[in-house]
Design an enzyme around this catalytic site. Structure first.
Site, PDB file in Angstrom:
ATOM      1  N   LYS A   1       3.718   4.343 -11.988  1.00  0.00           N
ATOM      2  CA  LYS A   1       2.307   3.961 -12.133  1.00  0.00           C
ATOM      3  C   LYS A   1       1.518   5.133 -12.697  1.00  0.00           C
ATOM      4  O   LYS A   1       1.483   6.220 -12.121  1.00  0.00           O
ATOM      5  CB  LYS A   1       1.713   3.526 -10.792  1.00  0.00           C
TER       6      LYS A   1
ATOM      7  N   LYS B   1       0.872  -1.170   0.000  1.00  0.00           N
ATOM      8  CA  LYS B   1       0.000   0.000   0.000  1.00  0.00           C
ATOM      9  C   LYS B   1       0.911   1.222   0.000  1.00  0.00           C
ATOM     10  O   LYS B   1       1.993   1.197   0.583  1.00  0.00           O
ATOM     11  CB  LYS B   1      -0.886  -0.031   1.259  1.00  0.00           C
TER      12      LYS B   1
ATOM     13  N   GLY C   1      -5.959  -3.906 -13.936  1.00  0.00           N
ATOM     14  CA  GLY C   1      -7.250  -3.245 -14.133  1.00  0.00           C
ATOM     15  C   GLY C   1      -8.292  -4.307 -14.396  1.00  0.00           C
ATOM     16  O   GLY C   1      -8.487  -4.739 -15.528  1.00  0.00           O
TER      17      GLY C   1
ATOM     18  N   CYS D   1      -2.651   8.649  -7.996  1.00  0.00           N
ATOM     19  CA  CYS D   1      -3.772   8.400  -7.090  1.00  0.00           C
ATOM     20  C   CYS D   1      -4.806   9.513  -7.252  1.00  0.00           C
ATOM     21  O   CYS D   1      -4.494  10.676  -7.057  1.00  0.00           O
ATOM     22  CB  CYS D   1      -3.309   8.333  -5.635  1.00  0.00           C
TER      23      CYS D   1
END
Lengths: 257, 307
Positions: B167, B46, B245, B132
């Site tokens: 990312k 995380k 995804g 994010c």
């Protein structure tokens, strides 16, 4: 914590929108404590997509019972499951009720609507002969599990919002009345509650105002149910806590509403 | 027939190409009761920020058709607590640990994080989370701007020899431009895709289902979008892609390899089936055997079509 496929032995309408499911799951029964929950994969497909958390209603001879209200897509699909179908279950999850300290004490369980679900299991496990269950509902047809609680050796009092049965008004008002008349026993009185958010908030306020110990079982939408996604947090005096991991049972004094 | 599932991502050697996506696997300990974690190709943590973050107010998740929205807001204990409380468990697993890092609003934090992690052997690679969508008050993402992406990747590349994974966000006009910017800046690999921005409304209350109003959409609902972006980026860049995804099973994992991914990451599916990652590892092996493909590497970008 286990992940098992459990066979449904019965899944029937219980009362109104409330359904009752029994699964054969001896290993889960052995591991479960009152207040813990199961994360149920209702469909093998994508509808519903996420698992749904349900509290453990009762265990009996290797069979585990789930009591649920049909409120949305997930629970509707759940009610379509037939005896003989399998349910993919993860559990027991979360921290249950702390009821060791209730031994020999005056215990009041307060249930609002489907909030009876985890309290039946609790009422059976609590080692106290002085148990009172307050069952609150909107109307008389929605009073759940009265017989089951009586069979578990508890006194039962009913309240309905519309006054059609028992005390007329909210179950928390009934609780206030009882506490007021039982002043002497206050120090030893323990409260346990499950129900809608506003009801639990009121139970916490009552407990704090009367200096009583109370534990409430919360409900939240969950992503994973195992503490990984941080989706189901609630505000506490010690920061945000996960309902699925640190809960679903919290002490009244730790929650911030 | 023996098949090879091992892949190389930058300097990172993975015994198989299946990893678990940041934010969907906690710090791995949450899943130890379900699978043998050592079987995973890698674990992506995380996201960690330099300082602890409280994250967004609840409600933080809701289900949507074939997927879910989340707005956790990068809640995490911060670097120090991560190193003390979370990393020791991960280190003991003996598999590559990819640390996802983000900065709250200052790129200097990114650099500070990278510097601090540089020294740690237990951290095998860094994943730069510049995508994010759930940081409230933030108007745009680094990964929505080619120049900003280039600049942050470049500045971290300068100070670390560790494998660098960038990312990217799907909330862009042209993903391959962003992919190229990250590659040019020295990223070893791309992770595609982060969540798509979305929202859901409770019509009775006329209110958003998430407290933050908007959140990130994940799950099979976004798979076609993710696949197309992997394929587009694959055609434009040379560095490997970790595809993700909406992967929920072996066929959906295979789609990403065929579109151009060298490895894949399991995200939201971990919530529904905590064993899905190891099931996919075994499923990939069986597929290769059945198709008589010796090496998973030959599957990457193997899309057959008439153009």
């Amino acid at each position: 914590m286990l992940q098992i496929k459990a066979k449904i032995t019965s899944n029937k309408k219980f009362k109104g929108s409330c359904w009752h499911c029994i699964v054969n799951a001896p290993s889960l029964c052995r591991a479960s404590k009152p207040g813990q929950f199961l994360n149920v994969r209702i469909s093998e497909g994508l509808k519903p997509f996420l698992r749904r958390p349900f509290s453990i209603h009762n265990i009996f001879g290797g069979k585990l019972e789930i009591l649920y209200n049909v409120v949305g897509e997930g629970t509707r699909a759940f009610s379509g499951k037939k005896s003989g179908d399998y349910l993919d279950l993860i559990g027991p999850l979360g921290k249950g009720f702390d009821y060791v300290g209730a031994r020999g004490k005056r215990v009041i369980l307060i249930a609002g609507g489907i909030g009876v679900a985890p309290l039946l299991f609790l009422s059976k496990e609590i080692k106290s002969r002085d148990k009172l269950i307050l069952i609150g509902a909107r109307t008389r047809d929605q009073v759940l599990c009265e017989k089951e609680f009586r069979n578990s050796g508890s006194d039962v009092k009913i309240s309905t919002d519309d006054g059609s049965r028992g005390f007329s008004g909210r179950v928390t008002d009934l609780l206030k009345n009882i506490i007021a008349t039982e002043k002497a026993a206050k120090g030893a009185m323990q409260l346990y509650a499950c129900g809608p958010g506003p009801m639990l908030k009121e139970v916490c306020n009552i407990a704090i105002a009367n200096n009583l110990q109370a534990q409430v079982s919360l409900e939240e939408h969950m992503g994973c149910g195992i503490g990984a996604c941080l989706g189901c947090v609630v505000k506490t005096k010690n920061g945000l806590k996960r309902v699925c991991k640190e809960g679903p049972v919290f002490y009244a004094k730790e929650l911030i509403w | 027939m023996r098949v090879n599932l091992a892949v190389k991502i930058g300097k990172l050697k993975l015994k198989n190409p299946v990893m678990v996506a940041s934010g969907t696997f906690g710090y791995a300990e949450e899943f130890k009761g379900f699978i043998n974690l050592k079987k995973l190709g890698a674990i992506v943590t995380k996201t960690i920020t330099l300082n602890p973050r409280r994250g967004n107010p609840p409600a933080r998740t809701c289900e949507t058709p074939s997927g879910m929205l989340n707005s956790i807001g990068l809640e995490n204990p911060g670097l120090e607590a991560f190193l003390k409380d979370k990393l020791p468990f991960l280190e003991k697993l003996g598999i590559p640990i990819i640390m996802s890092i983000a900065s709250e609003d200052d790129s200097r934090e990114f650099i500070e994080l990278a510097k601090r992690l540089n020294k740690l052997k237990a951290v095998s690679a860094l994943e730069l989370n510049i995508s994010c969508p759930n940081v409230m008050g933030q108007e745009s993402l680094i990964s929505q701007d080619c120049q900003a992406t280039y600049s942050i990747v470049k500045s971290i590349r300068r100070i670390t020899a560790k494998t660098l994974i960038t990312k990217l966000s799907p909330n862009v006009t042209c993903i391959s431009d962003l992919a190229k910017a990250a590659e040019d800046a020295g990223s070893d690999c791309l992770a595609l895709i982060n969540t798509l921005s979305g929202m859901s409304i409770n019509t009775e209350r006329q209110s958003p289902r998430l407290a933050a109003v908007v959140g990130g959409l994940s799950g099979p609902a976004i798979r076609p979008v993710a696949l197309k972006m992997v394929w587009e980026a694959y055609n434009k860049i040379k560095i490997p892609i970790i595809g993700m995804g909406g992967i929920i099973d072996t066929p959906s994992a295979l789609e990403f390899f065929i579109a151009g991914a060298s490895a894949i990451s399991i995200g939201t599916a971990n919530f529904i089936n905590p064993r899905v990652s190891v099931e996919i590892i075994s499923g990939l092996g069986k597929y290769l055997k059945r198709k008589k493909i010796k090496d998973i590497h030959s599957l990457t970008g193997s899309l057959i079509y008439e153009s």
